[in-house]
Motif scaffolding. Structure first.
Motif, short mmCIF file in Angstrom:
data_model
loop_
_atom_site.label_atom_id
_atom_site.label_comp_id
_atom_site.label_asym_id
_atom_site.label_seq_id
_atom_site.Cartn_x
_atom_site.Cartn_y
_atom_site.Cartn_z
N ASP A 168 41.96 8.26 48.94
CA ASP A 168 43.21 7.83 49.57
C ASP A 168 43.92 8.95 50.33
O ASP A 168 44.86 8.68 51.08
N ARG A 169 43.52 10.19 50.14
CA ARG A 169 44.33 11.31 50.62
C ARG A 169 44.51 11.33 52.13
O ARG A 169 45.62 11.50 52.63
N THR A 170 43.43 11.19 52.87
CA THR A 170 43.56 11.27 54.33
C THR A 170 44.48 10.18 54.84
O THR A 170 45.35 10.43 55.69
N GLU A 171 44.34 8.97 54.33
CA GLU A 171 45.18 7.86 54.79
C GLU A 171 46.65 8.10 54.43
O GLU A 171 47.54 7.88 55.26
N VAL A 172 46.90 8.56 53.21
CA VAL A 172 48.28 8.79 52.77
C VAL A 172 48.93 9.91 53.58
O VAL A 172 50.06 9.77 54.06
N PHE A 173 48.23 11.01 53.77
CA PHE A 173 48.82 12.12 54.52
C PHE A 173 48.93 11.81 56.01
O PHE A 173 49.81 12.35 56.69
N THR A 174 48.08 10.94 56.50
CA THR A 174 48.25 10.50 57.88
C THR A 174 49.53 9.70 58.04
O THR A 174 50.32 9.92 58.97
N GLY A 175 49.77 8.78 57.12
CA GLY A 175 51.02 8.02 57.15
C GLY A 175 52.23 8.91 56.95
O GLY A 175 53.26 8.74 57.63
N TYR A 176 52.10 9.88 56.05
CA TYR A 176 53.21 10.79 55.77
C TYR A 176 53.58 11.61 57.01
O TYR A 176 54.76 11.70 57.37
#
Length: 218
Positions: A44-52
């Motif tokens: 999930d990290r790439t997606e979450v930090f992209t949204g962040y």
């Protein structure tokens, strides 16, 4: 000491730069102990930090200043801070929307940073990220040197939170003094508050007294 690269030009970013800068910041911040703590699920990290960082870039462009290099290999998000910023409930909703089910840890970091934040006017470096493919090649130093040139002209102090010893040492080479580390929880990753003081007679002012409302986690 540090060496500023002569082949890099730093400029203020625009909304047109966001598609290129978004993956740079997301990739720069989606590894390491803080990312592992904030988003334990690796997938999930790439997606979450992209949204962040989609949200943080939008905030930086509207309320602060975003610096980047001519090759868009790095970015720094700065804000001017007065003694105490006004409350902004919309920010909490925006952060929750950007990070989904991982929002509680991002909100906890925000609360910790705000509690420890110096209560006097300064420039705040909220984020500095460099494309992992070109890290340790002077991009971060170029971004810092560019910002510090303007701050020194005003003799304005600067503040940031370093998220690991390597970054802490980089900032120390640029004139920042580290304070005692802080943690969002007793088992959470450490962050070092860092202060680059005003120059008085060639000597930088020391770290301001701790915010009396800050309490270390138990």
């Amino acid at each position: 000491m540090f060496t500023t690269r002569a082949d890099l030009t730093v400029r203020q970013a625009t909304p047109d730069d966001v598609p290129a800068l978004l993956p740079v910041l997301a990739q720069a911040f989606s590894t390491g102990t803080v990312a592992e703590w904030a988003v334990p699920e690796t997938a999930d990290r790439t997606e979450v930090f992209t949204g962040y960082f989609r949200y943080m870039l939008a905030l930086g462009l509207s309320d602060g200043r975003v610096d980047t290099t001519d090759d868009l290999s790095g970015a720094a998000i700065w804000y001017r801070r007065d003694e105490t910023p006004p409350p902004d409930s919309d920010h909490l909703y925006g952060l929750e929307e950007a990070t989904g089910r991982y929002a509680p840890k991002f909100l906890l970091l925000d609360a910790m940073f705000e509690a420890r934040h110096p209560r006097l006017p300064h420039a705040y470096l909220a984020y500095l990220g460099v494309d992992p493919a070109v890290q340790s090649r002077g991009v971060g130093s170029a971004l810092l040197a560019h910002a510090h040139e303007g701050l020194d002209a005003e003799n304005l102090p600067a503040y940031l939170e370093a998220s690991n010893p390597r970054n802490r040492d980089l900032y120390a080479r640029h004139g920042y003094e580290a304070g005692l580390p802080m943690q969002p929880t007793s088992s959470g990753p450490p962050f070092w508050p860092m202060w680059r003081g005003q120059l008085n007679g060639g000597v930088r002012s020391s770290f301001p007294p701790p915010n009396p409302y800050y309490r270390r986690p138990r």
